[in-house]
Write an enzyme that holds these catalytic residues in place. Structure first.
Site, PDB file in Angstrom:
ATOM      1  N   CYS A   1      34.417 153.629 149.852  1.00  0.00           N
ATOM      2  CA  CYS A   1      33.432 153.414 148.784  1.00  0.00           C
ATOM      3  C   CYS A   1      32.716 152.075 148.921  1.00  0.00           C
ATOM      4  CB  CYS A   1      34.082 153.548 147.414  1.00  0.00           C
ATOM      5  SG  CYS A   1      35.390 152.351 147.134  1.00  0.00           S
TER       6      CYS A   1
ATOM      7  N   GLY B   1       1.909 148.963 171.456  1.00  0.00           N
ATOM      8  CA  GLY B   1       1.114 147.736 171.489  1.00  0.00           C
ATOM      9  C   GLY B   1       1.882 146.444 171.619  1.00  0.00           C
TER      10      GLY B   1
ATOM     11  N   HIS C   1      -3.136 150.792 165.617  1.00  0.00           N
ATOM     12  CA  HIS C   1      -1.874 150.066 165.463  1.00  0.00           C
ATOM     13  C   HIS C   1      -1.359 150.121 164.024  1.00  0.00           C
ATOM     14  CE1 HIS C   1       0.498 146.395 164.736  1.00  0.00           C
ATOM     15  NE2 HIS C   1       1.059 146.764 165.882  1.00  0.00           N
TER      16      HIS C   1
ATOM     17  N   ARG D   1       4.821 162.066 174.685  1.00  0.00           N
ATOM     18  CA  ARG D   1       6.144 161.631 174.207  1.00  0.00           C
ATOM     19  C   ARG D   1       6.370 162.266 172.846  1.00  0.00           C
ATOM     20  NH1 ARG D   1       4.137 155.431 173.313  1.00  0.00           N
ATOM     21  NH2 ARG D   1       2.504 155.935 171.862  1.00  0.00           N
TER      22      ARG D   1
ATOM     23  N   MET E   1       3.771 145.379 174.201  1.00  0.00           N
ATOM     24  CA  MET E   1       3.796 144.738 175.528  1.00  0.00           C
ATOM     25  C   MET E   1       2.420 144.920 176.175  1.00  0.00           C
ATOM     26  SD  MET E   1       7.569 145.652 176.802  1.00  0.00           S
ATOM     27  CE  MET E   1       7.420 147.363 176.424  1.00  0.00           C
TER      28      MET E   1
ATOM     29  N   LYS F   1       7.678 156.428 178.829  1.00  0.00           N
ATOM     30  CA  LYS F   1       6.421 156.840 179.437  1.00  0.00           C
ATOM     31  C   LYS F   1       6.651 157.350 180.865  1.00  0.00           C
ATOM     32  CE  LYS F   1       2.851 154.466 178.360  1.00  0.00           C
ATOM     33  NZ  LYS F   1       2.017 153.290 178.175  1.00  0.00           N
TER      34      LYS F   1
ATOM     35  N   TYR G   1      35.918 161.739 152.868  1.00  0.00           N
ATOM     36  CA  TYR G   1      34.603 161.623 152.238  1.00  0.00           C
ATOM     37  C   TYR G   1      34.069 160.198 152.350  1.00  0.00           C
ATOM     38  CZ  TYR G   1      36.878 159.383 148.219  1.00  0.00           C
ATOM     39  OH  TYR G   1      37.582 158.520 147.425  1.00  0.00           O
TER      40      TYR G   1
ATOM     41  N   ARG H   1       1.051 149.602 183.250  1.00  0.00           N
ATOM     42  CA  ARG H   1       1.458 149.641 181.832  1.00  0.00           C
ATOM     43  C   ARG H   1       2.957 149.492 181.678  1.00  0.00           C
ATOM     44  NH1 ARG H   1      -2.631 153.217 179.064  1.00  0.00           N
ATOM     45  NH2 ARG H   1      -3.845 154.048 180.750  1.00  0.00           N
TER      46      ARG H   1
ATOM     47  N   SER I   1      41.099 154.788 149.040  1.00  0.00           N
ATOM     48  CA  SER I   1      39.658 154.650 149.239  1.00  0.00           C
ATOM     49  C   SER I   1      39.430 153.271 149.834  1.00  0.00           C
ATOM     50  CB  SER I   1      38.920 154.783 147.905  1.00  0.00           C
ATOM     51  OG  SER I   1      37.550 154.559 148.132  1.00  0.00           O
TER      52      SER I   1
HETATM   53  C1  PEP Z   1      34.654 147.091 148.323  1.00  0.00           C
HETATM   54  O1  PEP Z   1      35.230 146.008 148.329  1.00  0.00           O
HETATM   55  O2  PEP Z   1      34.265 147.679 149.349  1.00  0.00           O
HETATM   56  C2  PEP Z   1      34.348 147.758 147.050  1.00  0.00           C
HETATM   57  C3  PEP Z   1      33.811 148.954 147.023  1.00  0.00           C
HETATM   58  O3  PEP Z   1      34.562 147.045 145.913  1.00  0.00           O
HETATM   59  P1  PEP Z   1      33.597 145.885 145.354  1.00  0.00           P
HETATM   60  O4  PEP Z   1      32.343 145.930 146.173  1.00  0.00           O
HETATM   61  O5  PEP Z   1      33.368 146.225 143.939  1.00  0.00           O
HETATM   62  O6  PEP Z   1      34.433 144.681 145.564  1.00  0.00           O
END
Ligand code: PEP
Ligand code: MG
Length: 943
Positions: A897, A105, A458, A340, A107, A26, A917, A96, A830
């Site tokens: 992953c 709202g 709100h 804002r 504070m 603000k 990735y 304020r 991975s």
């Molecule tokens: C992990 O351990 O990050 C993974 C992808 O395998 P899981 O979750 O199946 O153990």
């Protein structure tokens, strides 16, 4: 000397828009507007550093703050030609809060500061409006009494009601000067009784009290909850803005209002907001009176309306973002109180970013930075099932404050909402109006419905931010929170009755309705054509821009073709993890899996022994051969049945797995598909020990069939054999494939058979076989040998044109720190950051939530390391793994992953450490695409 106080006024300000850290959002906005020549009532901002100093010294401020504040006040008085608390023409100010991130709202705010027994008379003479002066004073006592002196609101309300009753007034406005004098006297008595001191008459003392109260409100419970819910750090502190009051309640030529330069709910390009004539700002935002739409302002005050349009359009251009503004018109003169960047729904965020880019206001890159990746999730919210919705009576209609369909059992307080939700019930919070204290209830409710309040009340603001379907200002509701009843459309509902609300239309329906997938989901799942959904088109356009800039590839974790299809539709180009074990749970498979497990140990031993003996037989001479044959016969006798059971079960599973993999390959249209060999401990596929024991005991008691009892007892023995004290660190991952190589062989064969079958249909395939839980290069080496052997068996020496890779997960700390060794054998890595966090941090994935929450609440850690990667620790393992792996193979393909693959903050980290990735759940693919683009843009901005 530290500058704690920053002045703004007279066309010039000490600060500017880039000083949000110091001035709060603000304060920075007020400074920027002042510099830009926008009419802003002058004042000064006391910095967030003062707030932090206040907490650091246990509730005291450095002396310089007082000195600088007094100097700023003197300057303000000079500029305005008025003095705070003056008896003839008093200066009045508002006080304020305002932190770096808006916390609507949460504070405290104090208006009309500087009123006292003398200045109220000065104001009366100056304005010639006794009612206005007295009403301002009574409001001030009430607000100051509550916020600064901690007196309950009800005590004041009680007195006000008493005076109203005495004067037979229905509304506050009907109270004349005399009556208001009486209210003031009663209010002062309340203060004296409660605090044992008279109401403070000294204006400076009032200012100090208000300032300190605002600092204190930074740590009130609702502000703390809000920050937790919104990931706002607790150490930012709030600034305090002291600003000359202007009055929207000085008769019909005055008004006050709030608005947005575009619709914050849908993103439509329309001037949007609401106002109240002859009212103070609090009346609009608190939702006590239902305001008029801003278009009406054009009729009642056309000049001020035009000026407001002109200024707000300029502000939108200036900030290159939707502006959420507050204004007051005092006797036909317009003042801007705040501007804002407006909070918006996910739907609005996408529409606005794409529109602004197409209007030439933003570049594509700027547009990409305007949308929170997480906000995309809101577009995936359910809508009412159109068939079920058809013909259903709408009982009432309120304002469509936050889109999405919600169904739930009604509850009337936030605490009840939490209590019901804890019992696993889906609830809808129904309130007269929500207040910041309701936030915990709102966060667990499916949706929120209020009887009063406008689009900026709100409930509306917070609902939108949380992505909670909300309908507000539904005047037809007759709520009795004490009796736990809701009367609407001639019906009386009680707590627990189901209703539905549509936050996109404002409709209230008195029954539970089934919900169906969002438009975006319907397009992705092929149930709706993209041309039929404008929002899908914008969604895809923005994500298309993201694809143009991001470096990280996006894959999905998908086990079955249906999920792979959704993932592909969302833009995933590859599967980063197929957990093959999930397919084992299918009803037609589990019996074979169980058979395989029961026979695995002995069956595998039989196979191994037979193989070894047969090899010896080849080289055997003379009488040795007869000896070996005898041994073979013994092995056959002892293990033959187990071998048969084991291999039969595997043979049954192989075509099933092949069919699954074929589906995945087809859905990915030639993008890589990473299939992981079996990972979890085998006991997960068997019934629980205790359950079996109960079953056996019951069967015995009821004299059940002997063969059933025997079978169950056999199963129980297997369960007991497989029991491990620490299964997560036990016989799982590649350790299974090493001890039971036939399982890996079967899975590898199924993968290659599937790849070959799909490739033969002319669809390109890229299988990647992934070995889990490798901590030692030798583990990978041996599993890889089995996979390559299976490949040769299925694909032949030529490979039949199927290109495949064999790689490994890096999810054991030892794997990460010996990644250079492992890389010699791996064609890709991975990172399994779930296990890497579990083992790297030494936190059980399944039990840690019990104390992690405590850790977070007590500030030991900021975020759950299973959600956002712990960059300093577990992240270092990732970084080390990347460096070591690539020191051996420069172009080693590396991805992640674990669950972190779909978390925007973690994605930034993975981008920075050079992964190729990220792989995440299908529904997080859009989030990952945008987050990856933002990581790239942020990275290149800081280069
Ligand atoms: C992990 O351990 O990050 C993974 C992808 O395998 P899981 O979750 O199946 O153990
Ligand atoms: Mg794992």
């Amino acid at each position: 000397m530290t500058q704690y106080v920053f002045f703004f006024g007279g066309g010039k300000a000490d600060g500017n828009k880039d000083m949000k850290d110091v001035l709060g959002g603000k304060g920075a906005g007020l400074a920027e507007m002042t510099n830009a020549g926008v009419p802003v009532p002058p004042g000064f901002t006391i910095s967030t550093q003062a707030c932090n100093a206040y907490y650091a010294s246990g509730g005291k401020l450095p002396g310089e703050v007082d000195q600088q504040m007094d100097a700023a006040l003197a300057k303000l008085e000079g500029l305005q030609g008025k003095k705070l608390g003056d008896a003839s023409d008093p200066l009045l100010v508002s006080v304020r809060s305002g932190s770096k991130f808006s916390m609507p709202g949460m504070m405290d705010t104090i208006l009309n500061l500087g009123m006292n027994d003398r200045s109220v008379e000065g104001l009366k003479t100056k304005t010639g409006n006794a009612r206005f002066a007295k009403d301002s004073y009574r409001r001030f006592i009430q607000m100051y009494g509550n916020v600064v002196l901690g007196i309950e609101k009800d005590k004041f309300e009680h007195e006000l009601s008493a005076v109203k009753a005495k004067h037979k007034a229905k509304t506050d406005v009907e109270l004349g000067e005399k009556a208001l004098d009486e209210v003031i006297a009663r209010y002062k008595a309340v203060v004296e009784k409660d605090t044992h001191h008279p109401f403070p008459q000294d204006a400076r003392q009032q200012l100090v009290g208000a300032r300190d109260a605002v600092f204190k409100s930074w740590m009130n419970p609702r502000a703390i909850t809000y920050r937790k819910l919104n990931d706002i750090p607790h150490d930012l502190g709030t600034a305090v803005n002291v600003q000359t009051m202007v009055f929207g309640n000085m008769g019909d030529s005055s008004a006050t209002g709030v608005g947005f330069t575009r619709n914050p709910s849908t993103g439509a390009r329309e001037f949007y907001g609401e106002f109240l004539q002859n009212a103070q700002g609090e009346d609009v935002v608190s939702g006590v009176r239902t305001p008029q739409p801003i278009s009406e302002l054009q009729k009642v005050m056309p000049k001020a309306y035009q000026q407001l349009r002109e200024i707000t359009t300029r502000l939108e251009r200036h900030y290159k973002d939707v502006q959420d503004f507050e204004f007051t018109i005092q006797e036909n003169t317009l003042y801007m109180l705040q501007t804002r960047n407006g909070k918006r729904t996910g739907l609005a965020a996408i529409n606005i970013a794409v529109d602004m880019c197409e209007e030439g206001l933003l570049t594509k890159k700027e547009a990409l930075m305007k949308v929170e990746p997480q906000a995309l999730d809101q577009l995936l919210h359910p809508i009412f099932d159109p068939k079920a919705r058809k013909g259903v009576e709408v009982a009432a209609k309120g304002l469509p404050a936050s889109p999405g369909a919600a169904t739930g059992a009604i509850v009337f307080t936030a605490d009840e909402a939490v209590a019901w939700a804890q019992k696993g019930k889906r609830v809808l919070l129904v309130r007269m109006e929500t207040v910041p204290d309701d936030i915990h209830g709102m966060s667990v409710a499916q949706g929120v419905l209020t009887a009063t309040g406008g689009m900026t009340s709100h409930a509306a603001v917070v609902g939108r931010q949380m992505g909670k379907p909300s309908v507000v200002g539904c005047g037809a509701l007759d709520i009795n929170a004490k009796a736990h009843t809701l009367k609407v459309g001639g019906k009386t509902l009680r707590e627990g009755d189901s209703i539905s609300i549509d936050g996109s239309t404002g409709e209230v329906i008195l029954k539970a309705l089934p919900t169906s997938a969002s438009e975006v989901i319907q397009v992705v799942e092929g149930r709706l054509q993209p041309e039929q959904s404008p929002i899908y088109q914008k969604f895809e356009k923005l994500l298309g821009w993201a694809d143009e800039v991001r470096r990280l590839g996006i894959r999905a974790n998908a086990d079955v073709p249906k999920d792979a299809k959704v993932a592909f539709g969302f833009g995933a180009r590859g599967i980063g993890l197929c957990r093959t074990e999930h397919m084992f749970f299918g009803a037609e498979r589990l019996p074979h899996v169980v058979k395989m497990i029961l026979a695995a140990a002995r069956g595998q031993r039989g196979i191994d022994l037979t193989r070894r003996l047969k090899e010896r037989l080849k080289e055997a001479k003379g009488g040795q051969a007869a000896e070996i044959k005898k041994e073979l016969a013994k092995v056959e006798k002892e293990y033959g049945k187990h071998v048969k059971d084991y291999t039969t079960a595997l043979k049954k599973l192989e075509p099933m797995q092949k069919a699954d993999f074929m589906g995945l390959f087809k859905e990915m249209h030639g993008s890589p598909v990473t299939i992981r060999t079996l990972d979890p401990p085998l006991h997960e596929f068997l019934p629980k020990r205790e359950e079996l024991m109960v079953e056996i005991a019951t069967l015995k008691a009821k004299r059940g069939s002997k063969s059933t009892i025997a079978a169950k007892e056999k199963l129980l023995r297997a369960v007991e054999e497989l029991h491990e004290f620490n299964p997560m660190l036990g016989h799982r991952g590649c350790r299974l494939g090493i001890t039971y190589p036939e399982i890996t062989r079967m899975q590898a064969r199924a993968i290659f058979e599937a790849a070959l079958a799909v490739a033969k249909k002319g669809i390109p395939v890229k299988p990647e076989v992934m070995i889990p839980l490798v901590g030692h290069v030798e583990e990978l080496k041996r599993q890889k040998a089995i996979v390559l052997e299976a490949a040769r068996e299925v694909l032949g020496a030529s490979g039949s044109g199927v290109d495949f890779l064999v790689g490994t997960m890096i999810e054991v700390p030892r794997g990460a720190v010996t990644a250079d060794e492992i890389a010699k054998e791996a064609e890709f890595f991975s990172f399994g950051t779930n296990d890497l966090t579990q083992m790297g941090f030494g936190l059980s994935r399944d039990d840690a939530s019990k104390f992690l929450l405590y850790y977070q609440e007590h500030g030991l850690i900021e975020r759950d390391p299973f959600i956002t990667i712990d960059a300093a620790g577990v992240g270092l393992l990732v970084k080390t793994g990347v460096q070591k792996g690539r020191s051996v193979k420069k172009d080693l393909k590396i991805g992640v992953c674990g669950e972190h693959g779909g978390d925007p903050a973690s994605i930034r980290f993975f981008h920075e450490v050079g992964l190729d990735y990220v792989s995440c759940s299908p529904y997080r693919v859009p989030i990952a695409r945008l987050a990856a683009a933002q990581a790239q843009l942020e990275g290149s901005a800081s280069d």
